[in-house]
Design an enzyme around this catalytic site. Structure first.
Site, PDB file in Angstrom:
ATOM      1  N   ILE A   1      -7.780  53.805 -55.508  1.00 14.89           N
ATOM      2  CA  ILE A   1      -6.545  54.515 -55.827  1.00 14.89           C
ATOM      3  C   ILE A   1      -6.788  55.216 -57.159  1.00 14.89           C
ATOM      4  CG2 ILE A   1      -5.088  52.911 -54.539  1.00 14.89           C
ATOM      5  CD1 ILE A   1      -4.115  51.727 -57.154  1.00 14.89           C
ATOM      6  N   ASP A   2      -6.051  56.283 -57.412  1.00 19.15           N
ATOM      7  CA  ASP A   2      -6.270  57.063 -58.621  1.00 19.15           C
ATOM      8  C   ASP A   2      -6.133  56.207 -59.877  1.00 19.15           C
ATOM      9  OD1 ASP A   2      -6.326  59.148 -56.822  1.00 19.15           O
ATOM     10  OD2 ASP A   2      -4.364  59.950 -57.373  1.00 19.15           O
ATOM     11  N   LYS A   3      -6.860  56.595 -60.905  1.00 21.35           N
ATOM     12  CA  LYS A   3      -6.811  55.883 -62.183  1.00 21.35           C
ATOM     13  C   LYS A   3      -5.379  55.768 -62.707  1.00 21.35           C
ATOM     14  CE  LYS A   3      -7.674  57.935 -66.107  1.00 21.35           C
ATOM     15  NZ  LYS A   3      -8.309  58.592 -67.276  1.00 21.35           N
TER      16      LYS A   3
ATOM     17  N   THR B   1      -2.613  55.869 -61.084  1.00 19.91           N
ATOM     18  CA  THR B   1      -1.703  55.200 -60.155  1.00 19.91           C
ATOM     19  C   THR B   1      -1.719  53.702 -60.411  1.00 19.91           C
ATOM     20  OG1 THR B   1      -2.157  56.880 -58.480  1.00 19.91           O
ATOM     21  CG2 THR B   1      -1.158  54.841 -57.714  1.00 19.91           C
TER      22      THR B   1
ATOM     23  N   ARG C   1      -0.661  63.483 -54.237  1.00 19.31           N
ATOM     24  CA  ARG C   1      -0.269  64.444 -55.264  1.00 19.31           C
ATOM     25  C   ARG C   1      -0.507  65.883 -54.788  1.00 19.31           C
ATOM     26  NH1 ARG C   1      -3.649  61.540 -60.020  1.00 19.31           N
ATOM     27  NH2 ARG C   1      -2.677  63.048 -61.446  1.00 19.31           N
TER      28      ARG C   1
END
Length: 250
Positions: free
Chosen positions: A56-58, A60, A157
């Protein structure tokens, strides 16, 4: 649930560990920033060697699962690659969508511009699908539930941006990085606006729920990561003022 500055433990056994991570942590090493703080290195101090099976994105927050051995890693990796995993994200966006449900099927090209953003690219992009549910609007904001069927970098996003919406405090995909302040949403705010601390000042995207089959028992398992303090504070205030709660079961 054991507390740690970087994560809390949602579930742990001999094969897997499920963590609820804070915003600002990478899942594994990043080629752009090799020295950035990492969840795997932090958690390995407690659990030993861990194998990443998804990202998962940093920026997030939320649920991340790691395998503890090669067999579990292979099984879980196949589940993610085969799209047999159900992922649920919650986010707060700027604006008020007119749709209740939105199916987005737009090819995405990660690292598609100078800022390393993911961009829509019908020719060279990878197939990317996200289903969105509008959970309700709260003044200038709306709560959105996202179900990504694929796992592209920044997929939620980028798909939201392509449809005219940005997540609150998104440093990459939003022109509006204004934090959420109580004085902006509460009509009778009695505090000192100059001294006020934002309720939330980071990307308002949270990996809320993950459903997998256990790599050893094949039992269907559902894990939920409670909102972190900043997002929970926003949820409570918006629910109190606008009577809209993304966690309310209808």
């Amino acid at each position: 649930m054991k507390a740690n500055a970087d994560y809390t433990v949602v579930y742990n056994d001999d094969s897997i560990v499920v963590l609820n991570k804070r915003s600002g942590l990478l899942i594994a090493q990043d080629r752009y920033d090799v020295d950035a703080p990492r969840l795997d290195l932090s958690a390995e101090k407690e659990f030993g060697k861990l194998f990443a099976v998804h990202r998962i994105d940093k920026d997030t927050s939320g649920i991340v699962i790691y395998a503890k051995n090669a067999e579990a890693h292979k099984n879980l990796s196949m589940q993610f690659e085969g799209r047999n995993v159900k992922k649920t994200y919650h986010c707060l966006v700027n604006g008020r969508p007119l749709w209740e449900n939105l199916h987005v099927d737009l090819k995405l090209l990660p690292d598609g511009d100078a800022r390393h953003r993911t961009v829509v690219n019908k020719k060279n992009g990878k197939p990317s699908i996200t289903d969105f549910i509008n959970l309700g609007s709260c003044g200038p904001y709306s709560w959105i539930e996202a179900h990504p069927l694929t796992g592209r970098t920044h997929q939620i996003r980028a798909h939201l941006q392509a449809n005219g919406f940005s997540i609150v405090c998104d440093p990459l995909y939003s022109g509006n990085q204004k934090p959420v302040r109580l004085s902006d949403i509460k009509k009778r705010y009695n505090g000192d606006v100059l001294e006020e601390k934002p309720l939330l000042s980071r990307l308002a995207l949270h990996a809320y729920k993950l459903q997998i089959n256990h790599p050893v028992t094949n039992e269907e398992m559902t894990f939920i990561a409670p909102y972190p303090k900043d997002m929970e504070a926003v949820r409570k205030q918006l629910a109190k003022i606008f009577k809209v709660d993304p966690l309310r079961e209808d």
